[in-house]
Design a protein around this motif. Sequence first.
Motif, PDB file in Angstrom:
ATOM      1  N   UNK A   1      16.329  -9.034  13.040  1.00 11.60           N
ATOM      2  CA  UNK A   1      17.797  -8.884  13.152  1.00 11.60           C
ATOM      3  C   UNK A   1      18.436 -10.262  13.257  1.00 11.60           C
TER       4      UNK A   1
ATOM      5  N   UNK B   1      18.490 -11.841   9.886  1.00 12.22           N
ATOM      6  CA  UNK B   1      19.542 -11.269   9.018  1.00 12.22           C
ATOM      7  C   UNK B   1      20.912 -11.768   9.461  1.00 12.22           C
TER       8      UNK B   1
ATOM      9  N   UNK C   1      19.206  -7.299   1.098  1.00 13.46           N
ATOM     10  CA  UNK C   1      18.782  -8.467   1.881  1.00 13.46           C
ATOM     11  C   UNK C   1      19.699  -8.725   3.056  1.00 13.46           C
ATOM     12  N   UNK C   2      21.003  -8.478   2.861  1.00  8.28           N
ATOM     13  CA  UNK C   2      21.952  -8.811   3.938  1.00  8.28           C
ATOM     14  C   UNK C   2      22.232  -7.614   4.830  1.00  8.28           C
TER      15      UNK C   2
ATOM     16  N   UNK D   1      20.396  -4.581   4.983  1.00  8.53           N
ATOM     17  CA  UNK D   1      19.252  -3.792   5.449  1.00  8.53           C
ATOM     18  C   UNK D   1      19.458  -2.309   5.215  1.00  8.53           C
TER      19      UNK D   1
ATOM     20  N   UNK E   1      29.199  -9.131   2.751  1.00  7.04           N
ATOM     21  CA  UNK E   1      28.588  -9.877   3.863  1.00  7.04           C
ATOM     22  C   UNK E   1      29.327  -9.587   5.174  1.00  7.04           C
ATOM     23  N   UNK E   2      30.643  -9.448   5.084  1.00  4.22           N
ATOM     24  CA  UNK E   2      31.368  -9.102   6.320  1.00  4.22           C
ATOM     25  C   UNK E   2      30.976  -7.705   6.796  1.00  4.22           C
TER      26      UNK E   2
ATOM     27  N   UNK F   1      28.077  -6.296   6.240  1.00  3.98           N
ATOM     28  CA  UNK F   1      26.712  -6.408   6.777  1.00  3.98           C
ATOM     29  C   UNK F   1      26.759  -6.978   8.186  1.00  3.98           C
ATOM     30  N   UNK F   2      27.630  -7.951   8.371  1.00  2.00           N
ATOM     31  CA  UNK F   2      27.766  -8.553   9.706  1.00  2.00           C
ATOM     32  C   UNK F   2      28.311  -7.538  10.702  1.00  2.00           C
TER      33      UNK F   2
ATOM     34  N   UNK G   1      25.755  -5.375  12.285  1.00  2.00           N
ATOM     35  CA  UNK G   1      24.788  -5.986  13.220  1.00  2.00           C
ATOM     36  C   UNK G   1      25.444  -6.062  14.595  1.00  2.00           C
ATOM     37  N   UNK G   2      24.842  -5.419  15.564  1.00  2.00           N
ATOM     38  CA  UNK G   2      25.410  -5.417  16.914  1.00  2.00           C
ATOM     39  C   UNK G   2      25.197  -6.772  17.544  1.00  2.00           C
TER      40      UNK G   2
ATOM     41  N   UNK H   1      22.538  -6.438  21.666  1.00  2.00           N
ATOM     42  CA  UNK H   1      21.109  -6.545  22.041  1.00  2.00           C
ATOM     43  C   UNK H   1      20.790  -7.962  22.469  1.00  2.00           C
ATOM     44  N   UNK H   2      21.315  -8.953  21.725  1.00  2.00           N
ATOM     45  CA  UNK H   2      20.878 -10.317  22.072  1.00  2.00           C
ATOM     46  C   UNK H   2      21.312 -10.660  23.494  1.00  2.00           C
TER      47      UNK H   2
END
Lengths: 89, 326
Positions: free
Chosen positions: A6, A9, B113-114, B116, B310-311, B313-314, B317-318, B321-322
């Motif tokens: 993640x 990506x 790729x971007x 997933x 790409x925006x 895809x971003x 992405x949460x 988690x990080x």
Amino acid sequence: MTQSEQKGRSILTNVLIVIIGQVGCLTLVVILVSVLLGLWLDGVFGTKPVITLALLFAGIPVSVLVMLGVARKTLARLKENVEKESQTS
Amino acid sequence: MEQVKHRPWRRWVLLGLLIVGYILGGRFVPVQPEITVAPEKLIEEPLFTLPVIGDFYLVNTMPTLILTVILLMIFAYAVNRSLKKSAQTDLVPRGIGNATEAILEVIYNMTEGAAGKWVRTVFPWFATIMIYVLFANLLKLLPGFESIGVLHHVAPGHEGHAKELLAGNWYLFTAEEGEYILAPFFRGISVDLNFTFALALIAVVAVQVVGFRAQGIGYLSKFFNTRRMFNVPFFGAMDFLVGLLELISEISKILSFAFRLFGNMFAGIVLVAIVAGLLGKFSILPAMVMMFELFVGIIQAFVFGMLTMVFMAQATQGHGEEHAEH
């Protein structure tokens, strides 16, 4: 999807945004600079429109080359980071 | 085996066209068109009037809009027929079906790729925006675009041209000063801020929709980040401010999308107008600029579609988690 995938990506999407945003604006910026510089020089030397047209035509290949340069440099750095990351993990 | 001799005839055709262009450039002197940011009105009376907003005119980007949509439908029908025909024969796509499949495959892999697992949601947006803007950008390069239209009287204080009869009620501009300017029938839709703003709004709103679908209400934490507000107050406050900046950056995306496409395409028609107006006689030079416009048109279509993808895809992405991991 694992944590590192993640993260990878997320890095990829950010890098893509940087490259595409820059590439999208470069053609406009280079052409504008060459036209404005040409108009100014023509005003100074009184050679309207010779210098403007000359810089305009010079701006076309320059903008393409600058665009390719930015894209290749950023992609090379991205590849370097990915290889460094895969060696450390 | 007997060596087949290829006769390089194309270069002679090109040379012939250059000479004809030079001769015609002399006979029909190219005229510097009127360059306006806003699209020109084809009919003086407004089409309809809305209470608050005001008058709506028939501007010359509307026929182009309809023409683009018709061409897209013909293109889609042709691709569909080509793929159906090859499916019945030996499953090897040919012609337009093959070319389109190859391009879309490249884009699909890029999206995978971007984005997933969200590729099936994001890809249609990428492909639709890119193909639509590509058709819009390339259509305006056809001869006759922005050069055939309705004559108007020039507004006081502006430069106009004289006219000379061609045939019937068709006129040609001459190089002398005069009182007429041209409102072309067709003007590229990507050179109309209404189109680029509308597309930008659609793209950015779609990014938010995909964000909510991927992360549910948690997507709002991107803008109102109160997760660390209570255990680490200082960093929590910083996160909150960063979240507000993200909100502003979403709005600035609309501006950047709209003005990037409009700016590039408008610079294009100004470039072509200046070069054709001044150097029209040497038809190779305007042709070079048109080639550059072709290149910029393709790049801008790809940039608009790719940035939307790409925006999106971003947005899937949460960030949660990080933070939880530290």
